[in-house]
Design an enzyme around this catalytic site. Sequence first.
Site, PDB file in Angstrom:
ATOM      1  N   TYR A  10       0.850  -1.197   0.000  1.00  7.65           N
ATOM      2  CA  TYR A  10       0.000   0.000   0.000  1.00  7.65           C
ATOM      3  C   TYR A  10       0.881   1.240   0.000  1.00  7.65           C
ATOM      4  O   TYR A  10       1.916   1.278   0.673  1.00  7.65           O
ATOM      5  CB  TYR A  10      -0.887   0.043   1.245  1.00  7.65           C
ATOM      6  CG  TYR A  10      -2.063  -0.886   1.192  1.00  7.65           C
ATOM      7  CD1 TYR A  10      -3.212  -0.547   0.490  1.00  7.65           C
ATOM      8  CD2 TYR A  10      -2.025  -2.109   1.852  1.00  7.65           C
ATOM      9  CE1 TYR A  10      -4.299  -1.395   0.442  1.00  7.65           C
ATOM     10  CE2 TYR A  10      -3.114  -2.972   1.816  1.00  7.65           C
ATOM     11  CZ  TYR A  10      -4.244  -2.612   1.106  1.00  7.65           C
ATOM     12  OH  TYR A  10      -5.316  -3.462   1.055  1.00  7.65           O
ATOM     13  N   TYR A  68      -0.243  -9.791   0.261  1.00 12.15           N
ATOM     14  CA  TYR A  68       0.737  -9.183   1.163  1.00 12.15           C
ATOM     15  C   TYR A  68       0.684  -9.838   2.545  1.00 12.15           C
ATOM     16  O   TYR A  68      -0.357 -10.350   2.955  1.00 12.15           O
ATOM     17  CB  TYR A  68       0.524  -7.667   1.268  1.00 12.15           C
ATOM     18  CG  TYR A  68      -0.826  -7.227   1.761  1.00 12.15           C
ATOM     19  CD1 TYR A  68      -1.135  -7.211   3.122  1.00 12.15           C
ATOM     20  CD2 TYR A  68      -1.793  -6.793   0.865  1.00 12.15           C
ATOM     21  CE1 TYR A  68      -2.368  -6.785   3.571  1.00 12.15           C
ATOM     22  CE2 TYR A  68      -3.036  -6.372   1.300  1.00 12.15           C
ATOM     23  CZ  TYR A  68      -3.321  -6.365   2.662  1.00 12.15           C
ATOM     24  OH  TYR A  68      -4.544  -5.955   3.101  1.00 12.15           O
ATOM     25  N   ARG A  78      -2.558 -12.086   3.112  1.00 13.69           N
ATOM     26  CA  ARG A  78      -3.908 -11.816   2.624  1.00 13.69           C
ATOM     27  C   ARG A  78      -4.020 -12.233   1.156  1.00 13.69           C
ATOM     28  O   ARG A  78      -3.135 -11.941   0.346  1.00 13.69           O
ATOM     29  CB  ARG A  78      -4.234 -10.312   2.682  1.00 13.69           C
ATOM     30  CG  ARG A  78      -4.346  -9.676   4.049  1.00 13.69           C
ATOM     31  CD  ARG A  78      -5.513 -10.119   4.926  1.00 13.69           C
ATOM     32  NE  ARG A  78      -6.688 -10.650   4.282  1.00 13.69           N
ATOM     33  CZ  ARG A  78      -7.686  -9.936   3.764  1.00 13.69           C
ATOM     34  NH1 ARG A  78      -7.643  -8.629   3.803  1.00 13.69           N
ATOM     35  NH2 ARG A  78      -8.742 -10.531   3.238  1.00 13.69           N
ATOM     36  N   HIS A  85      -6.866  -8.661  -3.013  1.00 18.01           N
ATOM     37  CA  HIS A  85      -8.221  -8.114  -2.837  1.00 18.01           C
ATOM     38  C   HIS A  85      -8.240  -6.626  -3.124  1.00 18.01           C
ATOM     39  O   HIS A  85      -7.217  -5.945  -3.065  1.00 18.01           O
ATOM     40  CB  HIS A  85      -8.720  -8.370  -1.406  1.00 18.01           C
ATOM     41  CG  HIS A  85      -7.848  -7.734  -0.362  1.00 18.01           C
ATOM     42  ND1 HIS A  85      -6.709  -8.329   0.119  1.00 18.01           N
ATOM     43  CD2 HIS A  85      -7.923  -6.536   0.255  1.00 18.01           C
ATOM     44  CE1 HIS A  85      -6.128  -7.532   0.998  1.00 18.01           C
ATOM     45  NE2 HIS A  85      -6.834  -6.429   1.092  1.00 18.01           N
ATOM     46  N   HIS A 135     -10.457  -3.278  -1.736  1.00 14.15           N
ATOM     47  CA  HIS A 135     -11.440  -2.784  -0.769  1.00 14.15           C
ATOM     48  C   HIS A 135     -12.462  -1.907  -1.488  1.00 14.15           C
ATOM     49  O   HIS A 135     -12.092  -1.089  -2.338  1.00 14.15           O
ATOM     50  CB  HIS A 135     -10.750  -1.942   0.309  1.00 14.15           C
ATOM     51  CG  HIS A 135      -9.796  -2.716   1.160  1.00 14.15           C
ATOM     52  ND1 HIS A 135     -10.156  -3.301   2.351  1.00 14.15           N
ATOM     53  CD2 HIS A 135      -8.483  -3.009   0.985  1.00 14.15           C
ATOM     54  CE1 HIS A 135      -9.113  -3.905   2.885  1.00 14.15           C
ATOM     55  NE2 HIS A 135      -8.076  -3.751   2.074  1.00 14.15           N
TER      56      HIS A 135
HETATM   57 FE   LIG Z   1      -6.196  -4.782   2.187  1.00 11.53          FE
END
Ligand SMILES: [Fe+2]
Length: 244
Positions: free
Chosen positions: A111, A150, A160, A163, A165
């Site tokens: 991110y 990640y 995870r 995906h 969000h």
């Molecule tokens: Fe996320």
Amino acid sequence: MSETTTGRQVPGYRRDPPGSQPPYLFPDYRSTRLRAPSRPLVLLPHTLTEVTGPLLGEDRLGELDHDLTRQHQGEPHGQRIVVSGRVLDGDGRPVPNALVEVWQANAAGRYAHEVDQHPAPLDPNFSGVGRCLTGADGGYRFVTVRPGAYPWRNHDNAWRPAHIHFSLFGRAFTQRLVTQMYFPGDPLFPLDPIFNSVPDEAARQRMIARFDPDATVPEWALGYRFDIVLRGRDATPLDEEDDR
Ligand SMILES: [Fe+2]
């Protein structure tokens, strides 16, 4: 009509079937142990201001807000994809003029946020945020790159699944729903406590986009379809927190 903990009578509405939404407390998803409410919820009545206050109108959206691949000088790294779908109410009717916002990791699984310090490269051409309004048919469309998986330290060797969000606003800022969209065939599904916090198998499947040849643009981008149903039997499971 049903009675709340404050004794107020509220109109009934179409409820989601048991097992189709994640519980507040899901111990394998570690942070829910601290944030899950330990006392009965109290319904706070909406005031007129909350329901009638100004919304982010169409004129506030930038021309490229829906295209996460064109918000910088160059193009981001990764597999370019088109993600589109419709926002529907519990009766299958389209929901127009809903603000749809997305945020995601880059292709390397990082991110663009100071809290994310895991050693994968940032991409100077990718911020990972976008928004658009649904059209008259409830439709939305984003152009982006496929996010990477990640690590997230929830448990030993925790990763995870890839995906995106999603946040949706309805007719007022108090009408917000948050969920996550996954990609078909991800090998991390069985290991992910957030995905598996939704008890019902059919409901979990509704969080997975489907590969859509019709949304795929030849020589340019793969297409995925993700319809979001706000309520009822076919409701998309909601994510009570948006931090992972
Ligand atoms: Fe996320």
